[in-house]
Design an enzyme around this catalytic site. Structure first.
Site, mmCIF file in Angstrom:
data_model
loop_
_atom_site.group_PDB
_atom_site.id
_atom_site.type_symbol
_atom_site.label_atom_id
_atom_site.label_comp_id
_atom_site.label_asym_id
_atom_site.label_seq_id
_atom_site.Cartn_x
_atom_site.Cartn_y
_atom_site.Cartn_z
ATOM 1 N N ASP A 73 0.821 -1.208 0.000
ATOM 2 C CA ASP A 73 0.000 0.000 0.000
ATOM 3 C C ASP A 73 0.858 1.262 0.000
ATOM 4 O O ASP A 73 0.498 2.277 -0.598
ATOM 5 C CB ASP A 73 -0.925 0.009 1.215
ATOM 6 N N GLY A 74 2.008 1.217 0.666
ATOM 7 C CA GLY A 74 2.903 2.368 0.670
ATOM 8 C C GLY A 74 3.425 2.696 -0.716
ATOM 9 O O GLY A 74 3.576 3.867 -1.074
ATOM 10 N N ASN A 104 -5.113 8.399 1.936
ATOM 11 C CA ASN A 104 -5.421 7.752 3.215
ATOM 12 C C ASN A 104 -5.880 8.753 4.270
ATOM 13 O O ASN A 104 -7.012 8.705 4.713
ATOM 14 C CB ASN A 104 -4.203 6.987 3.738
ATOM 15 N N GLU A 105 -4.970 9.642 4.685
ATOM 16 C CA GLU A 105 -5.316 10.547 5.776
ATOM 17 C C GLU A 105 -4.361 11.715 5.873
ATOM 18 O O GLU A 105 -3.277 11.719 5.275
ATOM 19 C CB GLU A 105 -5.334 9.809 7.127
ATOM 20 N N ARG A 160 -8.273 19.601 22.611
ATOM 21 C CA ARG A 160 -6.981 19.562 23.287
ATOM 22 C C ARG A 160 -6.561 18.107 23.397
ATOM 23 O O ARG A 160 -7.313 17.281 23.903
ATOM 24 C CB ARG A 160 -7.060 20.197 24.682
ATOM 25 N N ASP A 177 -3.295 15.044 21.823
ATOM 26 C CA ASP A 177 -2.062 14.774 21.084
ATOM 27 C C ASP A 177 -2.167 15.169 19.618
ATOM 28 O O ASP A 177 -1.171 15.567 19.003
ATOM 29 C CB ASP A 177 -1.705 13.283 21.175
ATOM 30 N N ALA A 220 -5.757 10.841 21.745
ATOM 31 C CA ALA A 220 -5.573 11.098 23.181
ATOM 32 C C ALA A 220 -6.080 12.477 23.592
ATOM 33 O O ALA A 220 -5.314 13.324 24.054
ATOM 34 C CB ALA A 220 -4.093 10.939 23.547
#
Length: 265
Positions: free
Chosen positions: A45-46, A122-123, A148, A150, A185
């Site tokens: 995929d990369g 992808n993102e 707020r 990560d 997070a």
């Protein structure tokens, strides 16, 4: 028909790449790295992500097909043992085009009208270079929350099985014209509050991130990592462009999901 082949770079992938190029040229297909009608990605995929970004200016003219030489991929549906079969299919059989939605990312800066536009297969992720990421999240022009934590991950449906899934996001079928926002997070207590759940936005909705602090940001576009300073806003929506895959046989999405995450092979 004109074609190009990209390789992961390992010996197995390079051998397959050269073999396919020779076979396809024997069928009188033309090798053209600049303006291919079909791009064959040999690797994983990369490797296909790399090919997508290399030919992003030709998405309306170029179709992609993947051969995986490692673990089963979501974009690669052929294996090395099927190379001869694939070559004959490319040379002799009209292929079906399957289109997947992409993510448009527009980064605007405080120094006037300057902006940068990217496409992600992808993102896109956003993190603060130092400390907690603090962003106002606007949806359709209205403030939704102040995040707020990560970082934030905005994914396409076809990318929902990648980093988004690791963050607890939903898996979306790639035929859906949507984007998904997932938290990394987040801070939730009596003072600070976020929705705490992934958000799926339809095609006609825009998500806008506005920095609360004057800090630098690490922004990824698929496999590309970029450092951005003096950011005014980051805008996300379903892109008008789509990626086109060449299909010579069925490649059921939910079977890929099962094979990748559930089936013990």
């Amino acid at each position: 028909m004109k074609f190009a082949i990209t390789s992961k770079g390992d010996s197995v992938s390079n051998t397959l790449m050269h073999k396919m190029r020779t076979y396809l040229q024997d069928f009188d297909l033309i090798y053209d790295e600049d303006q291919p009608d079909l791009v064959v990605s040999v690797g994983g995929d990369g490797t296909l992500l790399y090919a997508f970004h290399r030919y992003r200016s030709r998405l309306d003219k170029t179709a992609f097909i993947g051969v995986h030489t490692g673990h089963l991929g979501f974009y690669a549906d052929w294996v090395p043992e099927e190379i001869e079969k694939l070559v004959i299919a490319i040379a002799k059989t009209p292929y079906q085009i399957v289109e997947y939605p992409l993510l448009e990312v527009i980064i605007r800066y405080n120094d006037g009208g300057r902006e940068a536009r990217y496409l992600a297969l992808n993102e896109c992720t956003v993190k603060s270079v130092e400390g907690t990421l603090v962003m106002d999240v606007e949806i359709k022009g209205q403030l939704f929350e102040t995040f707020r934590g990560d970082g934030l991950c905005i994914s396409t449906p076809s990318g929902s099985t990648a980093y988004n899934k690791a963050l607890g996001g939903a898996i979306l079928h790639p035929s859906l014209p949507a984007i998904q926002l997932a938290e990394m997070a987040s801070i939730n207590n009596r003072v600070f509050r976020t929705i705490g759940s992934p958000l799926v936005l339809p095609q006609h909705h825009t998500c806008l991130l506005k920095p609360v602090n004057d800090v630098d940001y690490q922004i990824t576009i698929d496999h590309l990592t970029l450092l951005h300073k003096d950011v005014k806003s980051i805008q996300y929506r379903v892109a008008k462009e789509k990626i086109r895959f060449a299909r010579f046989r069925p490649f059921p999405f939910w079977k890929r999901v099962s094979d990748s995450f559930i089936t013990d092979k």
